[in-house]
Design an enzyme around this catalytic site. Sequence first.
Site, PDB file in Angstrom:
ATOM      1  N   GLU A   1      17.232  -7.522 -17.414  1.00  0.00           N
ATOM      2  CA  GLU A   1      17.175  -6.175 -17.989  1.00  0.00           C
ATOM      3  C   GLU A   1      17.939  -6.088 -19.302  1.00  0.00           C
ATOM      4  O   GLU A   1      17.507  -5.431 -20.242  1.00  0.00           O
ATOM      5  CB  GLU A   1      17.710  -5.146 -16.987  1.00  0.00           C
ATOM      6  CG  GLU A   1      16.854  -4.979 -15.739  1.00  0.00           C
ATOM      7  CD  GLU A   1      15.433  -4.515 -16.043  1.00  0.00           C
ATOM      8  OE1 GLU A   1      15.177  -4.032 -17.153  1.00  0.00           O
ATOM      9  OE2 GLU A   1      14.576  -4.652 -15.151  1.00  0.00           O
TER      10      GLU A   1
ATOM     11  N   TYR B   1      18.853   3.619 -18.541  1.00  0.00           N
ATOM     12  CA  TYR B   1      17.698   2.837 -18.101  1.00  0.00           C
ATOM     13  C   TYR B   1      18.137   1.664 -17.220  1.00  0.00           C
ATOM     14  O   TYR B   1      17.664   1.492 -16.097  1.00  0.00           O
ATOM     15  CB  TYR B   1      16.876   2.311 -19.284  1.00  0.00           C
ATOM     16  CG  TYR B   1      15.988   1.186 -18.830  1.00  0.00           C
ATOM     17  CD1 TYR B   1      14.848   1.452 -18.092  1.00  0.00           C
ATOM     18  CD2 TYR B   1      16.348  -0.146 -19.041  1.00  0.00           C
ATOM     19  CE1 TYR B   1      14.063   0.426 -17.591  1.00  0.00           C
ATOM     20  CE2 TYR B   1      15.567  -1.179 -18.544  1.00  0.00           C
ATOM     21  CZ  TYR B   1      14.435  -0.889 -17.820  1.00  0.00           C
ATOM     22  OH  TYR B   1      13.677  -1.911 -17.307  1.00  0.00           O
TER      23      TYR B   1
ATOM     24  N   ASP C   1      11.882   3.884 -19.145  1.00  0.00           N
ATOM     25  CA  ASP C   1      11.960   3.125 -20.390  1.00  0.00           C
ATOM     26  C   ASP C   1      10.891   3.657 -21.342  1.00  0.00           C
ATOM     27  O   ASP C   1      10.222   4.653 -21.048  1.00  0.00           O
ATOM     28  CB  ASP C   1      11.763   1.626 -20.111  1.00  0.00           C
ATOM     29  CG  ASP C   1      10.312   1.308 -19.805  1.00  0.00           C
ATOM     30  OD1 ASP C   1       9.601   2.195 -19.298  1.00  0.00           O
ATOM     31  OD2 ASP C   1       9.875   0.179 -20.084  1.00  0.00           O
TER      32      ASP C   1
END
Length: 291
Positions: A35, A118, A136
Amino acid sequence: MSVDADLLLDWFADTARDLPWRRPECTAWGVLVSEIMLQQTPVARVEPIWHEWLARWPLPSDMARASQGEVLRAWGKLGYPRRALRLHAAAGAIAEHHGDVVPADVDTLLALPGIGAYTARAVAAFAYGRRCPVVDTNVRRVVARAVHGAGDAGPPSTTRDLADVEAILPAEQSVAARYSAALMELGALVCTARSPRCADCPVFADCAWQRAGRPAYAGPAKAVQRFAGTDRQVRGLLLDVLRDTSEPVFKAKLDIVWPDGGQRERCLHSLLVDGLVEQTGDGRFALPGEH
DNA sequence: GAACCGTGGAT
DNA sequence: TATCCAAGGTT
């Protein structure tokens, strides 16, 4: 109006890319690393580096023991190298304060460096199956079109964006995370920014944008970031020199990468302030923590 | 909220 | 060639 879960999840089951951080054997640490790397960097460039990182540092404590310079070198040219420094710091905090286990709780994740609205929810959802909205840029665009009937998402607002997705997120915890992953995948593969492939869309019939005749985006123009000639470019050039040498370099070596001396000085200084560059006792420059 | 923070592929 | 855009976060 929402995005039908059955249609979306069936499409996802058939179409989803086989990405390593989606595999069942991938650890929460692997998800977190992915991520961070994927923040503003395309999948194709992340994948090989991600494999190197997980093989080299299978646990947060493994990375915490590496120097900042090693981590920056391994980060290579993924861009925004402050992400690497923050991930290194997050690894240290996880090793020190969380028993070497990536937290599953959104607020605990938010307290770690480099983890924002996020990434915290992406880790909670994708690594631990928690039911929380994951928003996102892809999700924002899909929701703007399929739900609101707009050509594209307007300016981001974390509070409003999270509420938008919370409103359409399936209630069952067991499907919520897959639903979020599927929304993101739809935005990445079909409901793309430039040329959406509506003919391939699993929710075409229900899409508010399609039903409205696919009107053009009507919101405020999005600010496009320049790159050529900016400090961002110069910092990148300076750092590139240091990544490519194992020994500290004299300033003359840095002076040749950019003609504007004032800008060079400013950028070198900001890199020192950011902790991306270190000065050695004899006045040379290097990546941090290696000398 | 706006500006800033890298890099490279696609169009 | 220039612009767009890519799983954002921090200040």
